[in-house]
Design a protein around this motif. Structure first.
Motif, PDB file in Angstrom:
ATOM      1  N   LEU A  37       0.911  -1.070  -0.026  1.00 14.90           N
ATOM      2  CA  LEU A  37      -0.008   0.063   0.156  1.00 14.90           C
ATOM      3  C   LEU A  37       1.013   1.321   0.132  1.00 14.90           C
ATOM      4  O   LEU A  37       0.646   2.310  -0.600  1.00 14.90           O
ATOM      5  N   LEU A  38       1.943   1.401   0.660  1.00 15.94           N
ATOM      6  CA  LEU A  38       2.809   2.186   0.879  1.00 15.94           C
ATOM      7  C   LEU A  38       3.246   2.513  -0.465  1.00 15.94           C
ATOM      8  O   LEU A  38       3.518   3.901  -1.066  1.00 15.94           O
ATOM      9  N   ASN A  39       3.854   1.581  -1.183  1.00 14.24           N
ATOM     10  CA  ASN A  39       4.606   1.584  -2.550  1.00 14.24           C
ATOM     11  C   ASN A  39       3.597   2.342  -3.473  1.00 14.24           C
ATOM     12  O   ASN A  39       3.690   3.143  -4.343  1.00 14.24           O
ATOM     13  N   GLN A  40       2.094   1.898  -3.276  1.00 11.27           N
ATOM     14  CA  GLN A  40       1.086   2.368  -4.115  1.00 11.27           C
ATOM     15  C   GLN A  40       1.038   3.968  -3.798  1.00 11.27           C
ATOM     16  O   GLN A  40       0.809   4.816  -5.008  1.00 11.27           O
ATOM     17  N   MET A  41       0.908   4.352  -2.831  1.00 13.37           N
ATOM     18  CA  MET A  41       1.004   6.043  -2.383  1.00 13.37           C
ATOM     19  C   MET A  41       1.993   6.692  -2.898  1.00 13.37           C
ATOM     20  O   MET A  41       2.070   7.578  -3.469  1.00 13.37           O
ATOM     21  N   LEU A  42       3.447   5.940  -2.635  1.00 14.33           N
ATOM     22  CA  LEU A  42       4.322   6.568  -3.378  1.00 14.33           C
ATOM     23  C   LEU A  42       4.388   6.884  -4.969  1.00 14.33           C
ATOM     24  O   LEU A  42       4.893   7.804  -5.448  1.00 14.33           O
ATOM     25  N   HIS A  43       3.764   5.785  -5.463  1.00 17.51           N
ATOM     26  CA  HIS A  43       3.513   6.209  -6.952  1.00 17.51           C
ATOM     27  C   HIS A  43       2.484   7.260  -7.196  1.00 17.51           C
ATOM     28  O   HIS A  43       2.780   8.027  -8.074  1.00 17.51           O
ATOM     29  N   LYS A  44       1.510   7.138  -6.640  1.00  9.64           N
ATOM     30  CA  LYS A  44       0.645   7.988  -6.547  1.00  9.64           C
ATOM     31  C   LYS A  44       1.023   9.545  -6.453  1.00  9.64           C
ATOM     32  O   LYS A  44       0.406  10.441  -6.985  1.00  9.64           O
ATOM     33  N   PHE A  45       1.713   9.695  -5.196  1.00 12.01           N
ATOM     34  CA  PHE A  45       2.205  10.981  -4.671  1.00 12.01           C
ATOM     35  C   PHE A  45       3.766  11.038  -4.573  1.00 12.01           C
ATOM     36  O   PHE A  45       4.259  10.645  -3.603  1.00 12.01           O
ATOM     37  N   PRO A  46       4.556  11.024  -5.899  1.00 13.89           N
ATOM     38  CA  PRO A  46       5.944  10.710  -5.620  1.00 13.89           C
ATOM     39  C   PRO A  46       6.596  11.712  -4.664  1.00 13.89           C
ATOM     40  O   PRO A  46       7.766  11.445  -4.319  1.00 13.89           O
ATOM     41  N   SER A  47       6.067  12.982  -4.287  1.00 18.48           N
ATOM     42  CA  SER A  47       6.884  13.950  -3.513  1.00 18.48           C
ATOM     43  C   SER A  47       6.908  12.907  -1.956  1.00 18.48           C
ATOM     44  O   SER A  47       7.842  13.670  -1.392  1.00 18.48           O
ATOM     45  N   LEU A  48       6.171  12.245  -1.671  1.00 19.09           N
ATOM     46  CA  LEU A  48       6.315  11.561  -0.292  1.00 19.09           C
ATOM     47  C   LEU A  48       7.613  10.900  -0.241  1.00 19.09           C
ATOM     48  O   LEU A  48       8.097  10.518   0.824  1.00 19.09           O
ATOM     49  N   LYS A  49       8.008  10.478  -1.407  1.00 20.47           N
ATOM     50  CA  LYS A  49       9.392   9.799  -1.504  1.00 20.47           C
ATOM     51  C   LYS A  49      10.536  10.595  -0.605  1.00 20.47           C
ATOM     52  O   LYS A  49      11.685  10.256  -0.448  1.00 20.47           O
ATOM     53  N   ASN A  50      10.475  11.950  -0.575  1.00 12.46           N
ATOM     54  CA  ASN A  50      11.215  13.000  -0.177  1.00 12.46           C
ATOM     55  C   ASN A  50      11.238  13.006   1.473  1.00 12.46           C
ATOM     56  O   ASN A  50      12.098  13.666   2.042  1.00 12.46           O
ATOM     57  N   HIS A  51      10.480  12.304   2.133  1.00  3.62           N
ATOM     58  CA  HIS A  51      10.155  11.980   3.492  1.00  3.62           C
ATOM     59  C   HIS A  51      10.428  10.762   4.066  1.00  3.62           C
ATOM     60  O   HIS A  51      10.221   9.734   3.405  1.00  3.62           O
ATOM     61  N   SER A  52      10.749  10.423   5.396  1.00  3.11           N
ATOM     62  CA  SER A  52      10.901   9.477   5.928  1.00  3.11           C
ATOM     63  C   SER A  52       9.731   9.092   6.423  1.00  3.11           C
ATOM     64  O   SER A  52       8.859   9.758   7.039  1.00  3.11           O
ATOM     65  N   LEU A  53       8.989   8.012   6.228  1.00  3.80           N
ATOM     66  CA  LEU A  53       7.614   7.778   6.472  1.00  3.80           C
ATOM     67  C   LEU A  53       7.338   6.495   7.472  1.00  3.80           C
ATOM     68  O   LEU A  53       8.055   5.617   7.537  1.00  3.80           O
ATOM     69  N   LEU A  54       6.366   6.673   8.347  1.00  2.00           N
ATOM     70  CA  LEU A  54       5.760   5.545   9.263  1.00  2.00           C
ATOM     71  C   LEU A  54       4.564   5.101   9.101  1.00  2.00           C
ATOM     72  O   LEU A  54       3.864   6.053   8.276  1.00  2.00           O
ATOM     73  N   LEU A  55       4.098   3.773   9.378  1.00  2.00           N
ATOM     74  CA  LEU A  55       2.876   3.270   9.155  1.00  2.00           C
ATOM     75  C   LEU A  55       2.328   2.800  10.353  1.00  2.00           C
ATOM     76  O   LEU A  55       3.045   2.346  11.181  1.00  2.00           O
ATOM     77  N   ALA A  56       1.059   3.145  10.534  1.00  6.11           N
ATOM     78  CA  ALA A  56       0.089   2.506  11.550  1.00  6.11           C
ATOM     79  C   ALA A  56      -1.209   2.010  10.936  1.00  6.11           C
ATOM     80  O   ALA A  56      -1.584   2.507  10.162  1.00  6.11           O
ATOM     81  N   VAL A  57      -1.386   0.722  11.675  1.00  6.46           N
ATOM     82  CA  VAL A  57      -2.410   0.283  11.140  1.00  6.46           C
ATOM     83  C   VAL A  57      -3.650   0.072  12.442  1.00  6.46           C
ATOM     84  O   VAL A  57      -3.025  -0.429  13.676  1.00  6.46           O
ATOM     85  N   ASN A  58      -4.649   0.665  12.471  1.00  9.33           N
ATOM     86  CA  ASN A  58      -5.557   0.550  13.609  1.00  9.33           C
ATOM     87  C   ASN A  58      -4.813   1.225  14.538  1.00  9.33           C
ATOM     88  O   ASN A  58      -4.971   0.641  15.844  1.00  9.33           O
ATOM     89  N   GLN A  59      -4.168   2.292  14.601  1.00  7.94           N
ATOM     90  CA  GLN A  59      -3.383   3.072  15.859  1.00  7.94           C
ATOM     91  C   GLN A  59      -2.207   2.262  16.274  1.00  7.94           C
ATOM     92  O   GLN A  59      -1.937   2.664  17.375  1.00  7.94           O
ATOM     93  N   GLU A  60      -1.606   1.443  15.561  1.00  5.47           N
ATOM     94  CA  GLU A  60      -0.713   0.452  16.311  1.00  5.47           C
ATOM     95  C   GLU A  60       0.544   0.625  14.792  1.00  5.47           C
ATOM     96  O   GLU A  60       0.217   0.411  13.944  1.00  5.47           O
ATOM     97  N   TYR A  61       1.856   1.021  15.504  1.00  7.14           N
ATOM     98  CA  TYR A  61       2.767   0.899  14.425  1.00  7.14           C
ATOM     99  C   TYR A  61       2.949  -0.249  13.607  1.00  7.14           C
ATOM    100  O   TYR A  61       2.473  -1.537  14.379  1.00  7.14           O
TER     101      TYR A  61
END
Length: 83
Positions: A37-61
């Motif tokens: 999913l993150l890769n899909q978002m990076l493809h859709k919004f390439p500027s996200l690649k300029n940031h260090s990103l974290l993911l949480a699912v249902n409020q848990e890392y």
């Protein structure tokens, strides 16, 4: 055709500025991993690649291998520092 599930993707801070939204509801294939999913978002919004990103699912890392499930809430955000 592969079964689809619905999820909510939330954006905070810099990621919300880049995507111009705080949340989106999308359909994804069942058994998609958080990293996919993150890769899909990076493809859709390439500027996200300029940031260090974290993911949480249902409020848990979550790591990239976490399998997403129907109605999950996924947050994509930059690390927060404070003091």
């Amino acid at each position: 055709m592969k079964r689809q599930i619905r999820i909510k993707v939330l954006f905070f801070g810099a990621t919300a500025e880049i995507t111009k939204t705080r949340e989106m509801n999308i359909k994804i294939p069942a058994d998609m991993k958080a990293g996919e999913l993150l890769n899909q978002m990076l493809h859709k919004f390439p500027s996200l690649k300029n940031h260090s990103l974290l993911l949480a699912v249902n409020q848990e890392y979550a790591n990239a291998e976490k399998i997403l499930e129907d109605r999950d809430e996924i947050a994509i955000f930059t690390p927060v520092s404070g003091g």
